[in-house]
Motif scaffolding. Sequence first.
Motif, PDB file in Angstrom:
ATOM      1  N   ILE A 170      22.743  69.218 -25.673  1.00 19.75           N
ATOM      2  CA  ILE A 170      23.543  68.394 -24.771  1.00 19.75           C
ATOM      3  C   ILE A 170      23.925  69.243 -23.572  1.00 19.75           C
ATOM      4  N   ASN A 171      23.689  68.735 -22.373  1.00 16.92           N
ATOM      5  CA  ASN A 171      24.104  69.451 -21.177  1.00 16.92           C
ATOM      6  C   ASN A 171      24.693  68.492 -20.160  1.00 16.92           C
ATOM      7  N   VAL A 172      25.669  68.975 -19.405  1.00 21.44           N
ATOM      8  CA  VAL A 172      26.330  68.190 -18.366  1.00 21.44           C
ATOM      9  C   VAL A 172      26.493  69.074 -17.127  1.00 21.44           C
ATOM     10  N   ASN A 173      26.635  68.418 -15.970  1.00 21.82           N
ATOM     11  CA  ASN A 173      26.853  69.144 -14.729  1.00 21.82           C
ATOM     12  C   ASN A 173      27.626  68.279 -13.756  1.00 21.82           C
ATOM     13  N   ALA A 174      28.343  68.931 -12.856  1.00 24.25           N
ATOM     14  CA  ALA A 174      29.075  68.259 -11.791  1.00 24.25           C
ATOM     15  C   ALA A 174      28.956  69.101 -10.531  1.00 24.25           C
ATOM     16  N   GLU A 175      28.982  68.435  -9.358  1.00 21.59           N
ATOM     17  CA  GLU A 175      28.771  69.160  -8.117  1.00 21.59           C
ATOM     18  C   GLU A 175      29.475  68.450  -6.963  1.00 21.59           C
ATOM     19  N   PHE A 176      30.054  69.253  -6.064  1.00 25.03           N
ATOM     20  CA  PHE A 176      30.646  68.746  -4.823  1.00 25.03           C
ATOM     21  C   PHE A 176      29.850  69.297  -3.655  1.00 25.03           C
ATOM     22  N   ARG A 177      29.559  68.424  -2.673  1.00 32.41           N
ATOM     23  CA  ARG A 177      28.774  68.816  -1.511  1.00 32.41           C
ATOM     24  C   ARG A 177      29.539  68.537  -0.229  1.00 32.41           C
ATOM     25  N   ASP A 178      29.504  69.502   0.663  1.00 33.45           N
ATOM     26  CA  ASP A 178      30.043  69.348   2.015  1.00 33.45           C
ATOM     27  C   ASP A 178      28.887  69.636   2.967  1.00 33.45           C
ATOM     28  N   GLU A 179      28.439  68.612   3.716  1.00 40.42           N
ATOM     29  CA  GLU A 179      27.195  68.716   4.465  1.00 40.42           C
ATOM     30  C   GLU A 179      27.379  68.311   5.918  1.00 40.42           C
ATOM     31  N   MET A 180      26.448  68.752   6.740  1.00 40.47           N
ATOM     32  CA  MET A 180      26.281  68.252   8.096  1.00 40.47           C
ATOM     33  C   MET A 180      24.803  67.963   8.298  1.00 40.47           C
ATOM     34  N   GLU A 181      24.513  66.744   8.702  1.00 37.37           N
ATOM     35  CA  GLU A 181      23.129  66.345   8.955  1.00 37.37           C
ATOM     36  C   GLU A 181      23.014  65.807  10.367  1.00 37.37           C
ATOM     37  N   ARG A 182      22.038  66.314  11.094  1.00 38.89           N
ATOM     38  CA  ARG A 182      21.809  65.859  12.474  1.00 38.89           C
ATOM     39  C   ARG A 182      20.664  64.861  12.474  1.00 38.89           C
ATOM     40  N   PHE A 183      20.937  63.654  12.974  1.00 39.00           N
ATOM     41  CA  PHE A 183      19.913  62.608  13.023  1.00 39.00           C
ATOM     42  C   PHE A 183      20.091  61.829  14.313  1.00 39.00           C
ATOM     43  N   GLY A 184      18.993  61.622  15.030  1.00 40.49           N
ATOM     44  CA  GLY A 184      19.056  60.881  16.280  1.00 40.49           C
ATOM     45  C   GLY A 184      19.922  61.553  17.323  1.00 40.49           C
ATOM     46  N   GLY A 185      20.012  62.906  17.273  1.00 45.64           N
ATOM     47  CA  GLY A 185      20.824  63.635  18.233  1.00 45.64           C
ATOM     48  C   GLY A 185      22.309  63.612  17.942  1.00 45.64           C
ATOM     49  N   ILE A 186      22.719  63.104  16.766  1.00 41.49           N
ATOM     50  CA  ILE A 186      24.136  62.996  16.396  1.00 41.49           C
ATOM     51  C   ILE A 186      24.379  63.823  15.144  1.00 41.49           C
ATOM     52  N   ASP A 187      25.484  64.572  15.136  1.00 43.27           N
ATOM     53  CA  ASP A 187      25.888  65.336  13.958  1.00 43.27           C
ATOM     54  C   ASP A 187      26.752  64.462  13.056  1.00 43.27           C
ATOM     55  N   PHE A 188      26.346  64.335  11.795  1.00 41.12           N
ATOM     56  CA  PHE A 188      27.086  63.529  10.830  1.00 41.12           C
ATOM     57  C   PHE A 188      27.654  64.441   9.741  1.00 41.12           C
ATOM     58  N   PRO A 189      28.977  64.597   9.660  1.00 38.89           N
ATOM     59  CA  PRO A 189      29.579  65.342   8.542  1.00 38.89           C
ATOM     60  C   PRO A 189      29.651  64.454   7.302  1.00 38.89           C
ATOM     61  N   LYS A 190      29.264  65.014   6.143  1.00 40.42           N
ATOM     62  CA  LYS A 190      29.209  64.213   4.924  1.00 40.42           C
ATOM     63  C   LYS A 190      29.809  64.986   3.761  1.00 40.42           C
ATOM     64  N   GLN A 191      30.421  64.246   2.849  1.00 44.36           N
ATOM     65  CA  GLN A 191      30.907  64.812   1.600  1.00 44.36           C
ATOM     66  C   GLN A 191      30.511  63.888   0.460  1.00 44.36           C
ATOM     67  N   ALA A 192      30.191  64.488  -0.678  1.00 47.59           N
ATOM     68  CA  ALA A 192      29.743  63.684  -1.822  1.00 47.59           C
ATOM     69  C   ALA A 192      30.042  64.422  -3.113  1.00 47.59           C
ATOM     70  N   LEU A 193      30.168  63.640  -4.187  1.00 50.42           N
ATOM     71  CA  LEU A 193      30.410  64.163  -5.526  1.00 50.42           C
ATOM     72  C   LEU A 193      29.356  63.588  -6.456  1.00 50.42           C
ATOM     73  N   SER A 194      28.827  64.425  -7.336  1.00 50.65           N
ATOM     74  CA  SER A 194      27.785  63.970  -8.246  1.00 50.65           C
ATOM     75  C   SER A 194      28.043  64.475  -9.657  1.00 50.65           C
ATOM     76  N   PHE A 195      27.535  63.699 -10.634  1.00 55.71           N
ATOM     77  CA  PHE A 195      27.636  64.035 -12.052  1.00 55.71           C
ATOM     78  C   PHE A 195      26.284  63.789 -12.698  1.00 55.71           C
ATOM     79  N   GLY A 196      25.986  64.547 -13.735  1.00 60.00           N
ATOM     80  CA  GLY A 196      24.736  64.339 -14.443  1.00 60.00           C
ATOM     81  C   GLY A 196      24.789  64.946 -15.827  1.00 60.00           C
ATOM     82  N   GLY A 197      23.790  64.601 -16.632  1.00 60.14           N
ATOM     83  CA  GLY A 197      23.736  65.151 -17.975  1.00 60.14           C
ATOM     84  C   GLY A 197      22.592  64.578 -18.771  1.00 60.14           C
TER      85      GLY A 197
END
Length: 326
Positions: free
Chosen positions: A174-201
């Motif tokens: 049995i295995n589980v994982n959790a992760e928090f992401r703080d990102e910046m993605e540039r698309f169409g000449g615009i900077d988009f700051p993003k945050q997300a939380l994920s779980f898995g197992g």
Amino acid sequence: GLLDDPMATGFGEKANNFVARARYDLYAESFLGTIFTHRGFLDTYSTLGGVDGNFRLGRTQAIGFKAVQTDAQGTDGVGRQGQMFDMSWRLNSRRWSSFAVLYAISPEFQTDVGFVRRVDQKRGFTRLAHTFWPESWILNWGPNIQYSWSHNYENVLTDEEVRAGVNAVFARNINVNAEFRDEMERFGGIDFPKQALSFGGQINSSRRLTFGGYYRYGDEVRYSENPFLGRGSQGSFYASVRPFSRFQSEINLSTSDFIDPRTGEELVFDVKILRALSTYQFTDRFLLRSIIQHNTFDRTIGQNWLLTYRVNAGTAFYIGYDDHYR
């Protein structure tokens, strides 16, 4: 030269392709190598040459490198030369694992003998993880953190990401994982700051049943002519069922949705794809496989049945049937 018009340039002509690779092993898990490829067709050509190596440092560390040069000329008669460099360091021990990578590929990099997903980028990536070994009902667990960035050759930051997570492995597979992401993605000449939380197992305690999944929720970019930042989720949940040795079925549910916060939390899309792949083995040579899939976005249902009889390693007979509804 496989062209429809006999009067077209290059009709019936053939391309010449050449690929060469040489490697010299220095010592355990350590080598120096070189590669050369060339493709010529009429007045066009694509040539690539490079060197690479990997060097083991003691029992836990290693470094590696790649350096590649390309020279190409297309149908426009213009010559293009590009470079790719890659350097990496890796550490793997019982308690610590880490690696760092620096990578660059120039805008003019081109090779017709191979596949290049993206050019014009300089990337850096590093990860550090520590593992604790209580070796009880928790076999091991530990935190990890990683950082990555990407610039183009004009030194414009196009992507940046920080991840922090934790993984745990329990008894009975049995295995589980959790992760928090703080990102910046540039698309169409615009900077988009993003945050997300994920779980898995995953739970793999029995040969008869294995199941697990992954779910992420957070900020997402709507990739359109006028992009904007919204919220969304993605998930993948699966189960592998094997009630007896001759029959096995893998069931997977993939989900994806997107919410537009500009219009009062309007749901832009909500997609669910349910897929089942089942196999029944009548004998060692004779089997029946079926794939059934339902897509809520396209409102489609499809099924595929395939009977296979394998005579030997090089000869097999198939009978298949497809049925699709929309």
